[in-house]
Design a protein around this motif. Structure first.
Motif, PDB file in Angstrom:
ATOM      1  N   LEU A  99      -3.464   7.377 -11.324  1.00 23.87           N
ATOM      2  CA  LEU A  99      -2.329   6.514 -11.002  1.00 23.87           C
ATOM      3  C   LEU A  99      -2.593   5.689  -9.743  1.00 23.87           C
ATOM      4  O   LEU A  99      -2.209   4.518  -9.662  1.00 23.87           O
ATOM      5  N   LEU A 100      -3.242   6.299  -8.778  1.00 17.24           N
ATOM      6  CA  LEU A 100      -3.559   5.607  -7.530  1.00 17.24           C
ATOM      7  C   LEU A 100      -4.509   4.440  -7.785  1.00 17.24           C
ATOM      8  O   LEU A 100      -4.278   3.315  -7.332  1.00 17.24           O
ATOM      9  N   ALA A 101      -5.585   4.706  -8.519  1.00 17.50           N
ATOM     10  CA  ALA A 101      -6.556   3.656  -8.832  1.00 17.50           C
ATOM     11  C   ALA A 101      -5.928   2.565  -9.697  1.00 17.50           C
ATOM     12  O   ALA A 101      -6.187   1.367  -9.499  1.00 17.50           O
ATOM     13  N   LEU A 146       0.836  -1.205   0.000  1.00 18.10           N
ATOM     14  CA  LEU A 146       0.000   0.000   0.000  1.00 18.10           C
ATOM     15  C   LEU A 146       0.871   1.257   0.000  1.00 18.10           C
ATOM     16  O   LEU A 146       0.604   2.215  -0.734  1.00 18.10           O
ATOM     17  N   SER A 147       1.937   1.239   0.790  1.00 21.92           N
ATOM     18  CA  SER A 147       2.822   2.402   0.906  1.00 21.92           C
ATOM     19  C   SER A 147       3.508   2.717  -0.418  1.00 21.92           C
ATOM     20  O   SER A 147       3.528   3.869  -0.867  1.00 21.92           O
ATOM     21  N   LEU A 148       4.100   1.690  -1.045  1.00 25.98           N
ATOM     22  CA  LEU A 148       4.862   1.924  -2.266  1.00 25.98           C
ATOM     23  C   LEU A 148       3.972   2.386  -3.409  1.00 25.98           C
ATOM     24  O   LEU A 148       4.329   3.309  -4.150  1.00 25.98           O
ATOM     25  N   ILE A 149       2.810   1.783  -3.562  1.00 21.09           N
ATOM     26  CA  ILE A 149       1.916   2.155  -4.668  1.00 21.09           C
ATOM     27  C   ILE A 149       1.432   3.597  -4.520  1.00 21.09           C
ATOM     28  O   ILE A 149       1.446   4.372  -5.486  1.00 21.09           O
ATOM     29  N   THR A 150       1.011   3.974  -3.313  1.00 22.01           N
ATOM     30  CA  THR A 150       0.551   5.355  -3.104  1.00 22.01           C
ATOM     31  C   THR A 150       1.705   6.341  -3.258  1.00 22.01           C
ATOM     32  O   THR A 150       1.533   7.435  -3.803  1.00 22.01           O
ATOM     33  N   PHE A 151       2.893   5.949  -2.803  1.00 20.42           N
ATOM     34  CA  PHE A 151       4.071   6.825  -2.919  1.00 20.42           C
ATOM     35  C   PHE A 151       4.465   7.000  -4.385  1.00 20.42           C
ATOM     36  O   PHE A 151       4.790   8.117  -4.819  1.00 20.42           O
TER      37      PHE A 151
END
Length: 392
Positions: A313-315, A126-131
């Motif tokens: 990008l988040l989705a 979750l952290s890497l994708i949102t970052f």
């Protein structure tokens, strides 16, 4: 008094994704109830008690987390992602050194006071994708700048991949693949993506030479490629998964009638899809596959309609992660890949996996809610796309 209508009125976002969440949650409770029968018996407790305290509570908590996460404006996750990365990297290091050891791998850390354990790779995904979504959005104007854009992006991907892969290679590889897809969507040049992939290969080569688990990885690949040459102990899980598939037939044995749940080591998590097919047949298995495909389609639709780069990008990143993980789990169950140990999102039993998966769903719905509000389309208005109503 609890007002269900008021709650539904506050529920926003793509209705099809909400329906998929509800269906997967119901499937999860039904199949886990059946799959935990043997382990509950071994523990000397009723399956109802075991299920209630080990799964249903987390399913309910997961739905609550989805609801809370979808109410928060997705733009706030950009700031949260930076904090999460600051927490995640030291936590992954701590897990490797002091984490609880399971199957010769340190993947878990114990939460003080309450005594529960959680898998830090779930937080890291979750952290890497949102970052990455945040970085790619902020660096769009100078995306080809090596020092200010490429190196921070490449560094975050390779470092997180290396820390996860040492103890959990399958999760690390899937997250690395999702990151590459996100870089492509984020318009990073093919040349720079090639450098990121090279960095991943170098890290992988280093891990193979230095980690004790390299033998386990090789054994799993060899078992998958040459099962006829392996001892029966090494093919035990895949053999019983195949028996579950073969005996399930078209319509299955019926709910609660699985026999392979008594033989598979993890019928409620890693091999839950095999139990689904055994009890609900090929029809049930196809239904689950279709749910994840529809989820991917609805998420792609959200990405296309999102007015902001960060939301898109988040989705995209979260939907790629969920669907790739889902199909990796199902591929292992039907013998199309080596054993990985990844759960089936929102279906497999697992506390931290359920919570972080739910947060990912909530963030996707938050982006969908923003698309819905900015489009000016009321819920009462239905737009038909092919034969599927666009309800988000």
């Amino acid at each position: 008094m609890f007002n269900i209508n008021a709650l539904l009125e506050r529920t926003k976002g793509d209705r099809w994704i909400w329906i998929i969440i509800a269906l997967l949650s119901m499937i999860s409770i039904m199949v886990v109830y059946s799959a935990t029968g043997a382990i509950a018996y071994k523990k000397g407790i009723s399956v109802e008690k075991y299920l209630l305290f080990k799964h249903v509570i987390f399913v309910i908590l997961g739905i609550v987390m989805i609801y809370i996460a979808h109410l928060l404006d997705y733009k706030y996750y950009a700031g949260i992602s930076k904090i999460l990365m600051i927490i995640t990297i030291p936590l992954l290091l701590y897990t490797l050194i002091f984490g609880a050891n399971l199957n010769e791998a340190s993947r878990w850390v114990k939460i003080p006071v309450i005594g529960l354990t959680f898998q830090t790779s779930d937080l890291a995904k979750l952290s890497l994708i949102t970052f990455l979504a945040r970085m790619l959005t902020r660096k769009q104007e100078n995306i080809k700048d090596v020092k200010n854009a490429f190196l921070p992006i490449m560094g975050s991907v390779v470092v997180v991949f290396g820390l996860i892969a040492k103890a959990n290679l399958s999760t690390g590889l899937m997250l690395f693949g999702v990151s590459i897809l996100l870089l492509i969507v984020g318009r990073v040049s093919i040349k720079q993506i090639s450098w990121v992939m090279l960095g991943g290969v170098v890290m992988m080569f280093f891990l193979v030479l230095t980690t004790e688990r390299a033998g386990t990885w090789k054994s799993r690949v060899d078992t998958f490629l040459h099962p006829e040459k392996q001892h029966s102990d090494k093919t035990y899980q895949s053999d019983h998964a195949k028996i579950a598939l073969a005996t399930g037939g078209v319509l299955g044995k019926g709910p609660g009638n699985s026999t392979e749940r008594n033989f598979l080591p993890h019928p409620y998590s890693d091999f839950i899809f095999a139990i689904i097919i055994e009890e609900y047949g090929t029809v049930g298995g196809l239904a689950v596959i279709i749910l994840y495909l529809v989820l991917l389609y609805r998420c792609v639709r959200i990405v296309n309609r999102s007015p902001k780069a960060f939301g898109a990008l988040l989705a995209a990143g979260l939907s790629f992660s969920l669907t790739i993980q889902a199909f990796a789990n199902m591929a292992v169950a039907v013998g199309l890949g080596p054993v990985t140990g990844v759960p089936l999102p929102l279906v497999s039993m697992g506390g931290t996996s359920m919570i972080f998966t739910s947060i990912a769903f909530g963030i996707i719905l938050s982006v969908s809610r923003d698309v819905e509000e900015n489009s000016g389309v009321k819920k009462e208005e239905k737009v038909v796309v092919g034969s599927i109503p666009a309800m988000g």
